[in-house]
Enzyme design. Structure first.
Site, PDB file in Angstrom:
ATOM      1  N   TYR A  47      -9.299 -10.986  -6.966  1.00  0.00           N
ATOM      2  CA  TYR A  47      -8.360 -11.162  -8.075  1.00  0.00           C
ATOM      3  C   TYR A  47      -8.655 -12.385  -8.928  1.00  0.00           C
ATOM      4  O   TYR A  47      -8.127 -12.522 -10.026  1.00  0.00           O
ATOM      5  CB  TYR A  47      -6.926 -11.258  -7.526  1.00  0.00           C
ATOM      6  CG  TYR A  47      -6.493  -9.996  -6.843  1.00  0.00           C
ATOM      7  CD1 TYR A  47      -6.077  -8.888  -7.580  1.00  0.00           C
ATOM      8  CD2 TYR A  47      -6.537  -9.878  -5.466  1.00  0.00           C
ATOM      9  CE1 TYR A  47      -5.712  -7.706  -6.958  1.00  0.00           C
ATOM     10  CE2 TYR A  47      -6.175  -8.704  -4.836  1.00  0.00           C
ATOM     11  CZ  TYR A  47      -5.764  -7.633  -5.586  1.00  0.00           C
ATOM     12  OH  TYR A  47      -5.416  -6.466  -4.969  1.00  0.00           O
ATOM     13  N   ARG A  54      -0.018  -2.388  -6.897  1.00  0.00           N
ATOM     14  CA  ARG A  54      -0.309  -3.417  -5.884  1.00  0.00           C
ATOM     15  C   ARG A  54      -1.272  -4.455  -6.454  1.00  0.00           C
ATOM     16  O   ARG A  54      -1.066  -5.662  -6.287  1.00  0.00           O
ATOM     17  CB  ARG A  54      -0.899  -2.741  -4.646  1.00  0.00           C
ATOM     18  CG  ARG A  54      -1.387  -3.668  -3.545  1.00  0.00           C
ATOM     19  CD  ARG A  54      -1.757  -2.826  -2.329  1.00  0.00           C
ATOM     20  NE  ARG A  54      -2.701  -3.469  -1.423  1.00  0.00           N
ATOM     21  CZ  ARG A  54      -2.354  -4.276  -0.435  1.00  0.00           C
ATOM     22  NH1 ARG A  54      -1.084  -4.580  -0.230  1.00  0.00           N
ATOM     23  NH2 ARG A  54      -3.276  -4.794   0.373  1.00  0.00           N
ATOM     24  N   LYS A  69      -2.347  -1.923   7.970  1.00  0.00           N
ATOM     25  CA  LYS A  69      -3.544  -1.369   8.601  1.00  0.00           C
ATOM     26  C   LYS A  69      -3.655  -1.850  10.038  1.00  0.00           C
ATOM     27  O   LYS A  69      -3.373  -3.005  10.343  1.00  0.00           O
ATOM     28  CB  LYS A  69      -4.800  -1.783   7.818  1.00  0.00           C
ATOM     29  CG  LYS A  69      -4.936  -1.086   6.468  1.00  0.00           C
ATOM     30  CD  LYS A  69      -6.259  -1.439   5.824  1.00  0.00           C
ATOM     31  CE  LYS A  69      -6.473  -0.655   4.533  1.00  0.00           C
ATOM     32  NZ  LYS A  69      -7.757  -0.975   3.895  1.00  0.00           N
ATOM     33  N   HIS A 111      -4.090  -8.799   3.735  1.00  0.00           N
ATOM     34  CA  HIS A 111      -5.552  -8.757   3.800  1.00  0.00           C
ATOM     35  C   HIS A 111      -6.032  -9.492   5.048  1.00  0.00           C
ATOM     36  O   HIS A 111      -5.572 -10.598   5.336  1.00  0.00           O
ATOM     37  CB  HIS A 111      -6.174  -9.431   2.570  1.00  0.00           C
ATOM     38  CG  HIS A 111      -6.113  -8.580   1.341  1.00  0.00           C
ATOM     39  ND1 HIS A 111      -6.239  -9.103   0.067  1.00  0.00           N
ATOM     40  CD2 HIS A 111      -5.942  -7.236   1.176  1.00  0.00           C
ATOM     41  CE1 HIS A 111      -6.147  -8.116  -0.824  1.00  0.00           C
ATOM     42  NE2 HIS A 111      -5.968  -6.984  -0.167  1.00  0.00           N
ATOM     43  N   HIS A 161      -1.914   2.067  -6.093  1.00  0.00           N
ATOM     44  CA  HIS A 161      -2.699   0.859  -5.834  1.00  0.00           C
ATOM     45  C   HIS A 161      -2.786  -0.026  -7.074  1.00  0.00           C
ATOM     46  O   HIS A 161      -2.949  -1.246  -6.957  1.00  0.00           O
ATOM     47  CB  HIS A 161      -4.101   1.250  -5.365  1.00  0.00           C
ATOM     48  CG  HIS A 161      -4.578   0.447  -4.198  1.00  0.00           C
ATOM     49  ND1 HIS A 161      -3.949   0.468  -2.964  1.00  0.00           N
ATOM     50  CD2 HIS A 161      -5.608  -0.435  -4.073  1.00  0.00           C
ATOM     51  CE1 HIS A 161      -4.585  -0.343  -2.143  1.00  0.00           C
ATOM     52  NE2 HIS A 161      -5.591  -0.907  -2.789  1.00  0.00           N
ATOM     53  N   ARG A 206       0.866  -1.179   0.000  1.00  0.00           N
ATOM     54  CA  ARG A 206       0.000   0.000   0.000  1.00  0.00           C
ATOM     55  C   ARG A 206       0.904   1.230   0.000  1.00  0.00           C
ATOM     56  O   ARG A 206       2.038   1.193   0.485  1.00  0.00           O
ATOM     57  CB  ARG A 206      -0.886   0.020   1.243  1.00  0.00           C
ATOM     58  CG  ARG A 206      -1.817  -1.183   1.398  1.00  0.00           C
ATOM     59  CD  ARG A 206      -2.639  -1.056   2.679  1.00  0.00           C
ATOM     60  NE  ARG A 206      -3.583  -2.167   2.843  1.00  0.00           N
ATOM     61  CZ  ARG A 206      -3.350  -3.251   3.564  1.00  0.00           C
ATOM     62  NH1 ARG A 206      -2.177  -3.387   4.202  1.00  0.00           N
ATOM     63  NH2 ARG A 206      -4.260  -4.201   3.668  1.00  0.00           N
TER      64      ARG A 206
END
Length: 299
Positions: free
Chosen positions: A279, A247, A172, A270, A244, A148
């Protein structure tokens, strides 16, 4: 307490109790400030303790004219979180957001670049400029490790474990993970770190920050966007890309080349595998080949 006092307490709660990242807290805070501005502009004098659903619905309706459904959903989510906090702290007994529905946004398919397009972006970097080697290392790191943009700008020299082949990423919610880093990415990071970064007048507090601007301070997220957008213009790339996009491309190319979703999930950081599953749709031909190769009744 006034709105600002409640918001400040809410920010402390998100940071200390929830352990959320600064970027997430800033987004929540921005949404609350937006609500305060709406109340002020419409001369609605009401505190967070007594504001009702009708007033909040008026705010959401006004916002819906300015933002897309995805942003609207995020704002509603932020408001629900704020009023849940007020209930948690016994400031309110109920939430005026309880019956407010979040708009259905669908799952947006991420933009991706072909390997050739990424090569073209990196080749377009002017290595004769002072920032050239840095920018090449930045693109190689974002794409090579699937980071990120916030993870990239926060990357520290002390997070590099090249002998082991990993870098430590703080993602995160301040959750840390180790991401493998390839030889090529290591090579360009080392060139920048040893030959370019050492020539900067590094400002106090940024001695351990890997990627710096020419004034010796940490790069902003906006600067990374600008670097990539400028390169896209330079090669006449018509796709609307951002950090992004690199990524997303990292994850897509791994999947296309046979990586399993669980491994990709761990590298991307994630929380849920369902986030990574977005994806799967990206290369139907690849999925057909997987079926034809591995299904027991393929013949």
């Amino acid at each position: 307490m006034n709105w600002q006092s409640y918001i400040k307490s809410y920010q402390s709660y998100l940071k200390i109790e929830r352990g959320l990242s600064k970027n997430t807290i800033d987004n929540y805070s921005f949404d609350m400030e937006r609500l305060c501005l709406f109340l002020s502009q419409n001369d609605i004098k009401v505190s967070p303790i007594v504001i009702n659903e009708e007033t909040l619905q008026q705010f959401i309706y006004a916002v819906s004219k300015e933002v897309n459904p995805r942003s609207q959903a995020r704002i509603i989510s932020g408001l629900k979180s704020f009023f849940s906090y007020l209930i948690f702290e016994d400031f309110r007994n109920d939430s005026p957001m309880e019956l407010v529905e979040t708009p259905k946004t669908g799952r947006k398919l991420p933009d991706t670049l072909a390997v050739e397009e990424i090569d073209a972006l990196i080749s377009a970097i002017d290595l004769s400029s002072k920032e050239g080697e840095r920018n090449r290392a930045i693109l190689e790191t974002v794409y090579g490790c699937g980071l990120r943009v916030s993870e990239l700008v926060d990357l520290k020299i002390s997070d590099l474990f090249f002998e082991e082949g990993f870098i430590k990423i703080t993602g995160k919610g301040n959750k840390q993970r180790f991401v493998p880093v390839g030889d090529l990415t290591q090579k360009f990071i080392e060139i920048y770190k040893n030959n370019i970064r050492t020539q900067l007048n590094i400002q106090k507090g940024f001695e351990d920050t890997l990627f710096l601007n020419r004034r010796g301070r940490q790069l902003t997220r906006a600067m990374i966007f600008t670097i990539i957008k400028d390169l896209a213009v330079k090669i006449n790339l018509t796709k609307n890309i951002s950090p992004h996009t690199l990524r997303h491309s990292f994850a897509t190319h791994l999947l296309e080349n046979g990586a399993d979703l669980r491994s990709i999930q761990l590298m991307l950081g994630h929380e849920s595998i369902t986030t990574t599953e977005i994806y799967v749709h990206l290369d139907r031909k690849f999925l057909t080949e997987v079926l034809n190769t591995f299904h027991p009744r393929k013949d």
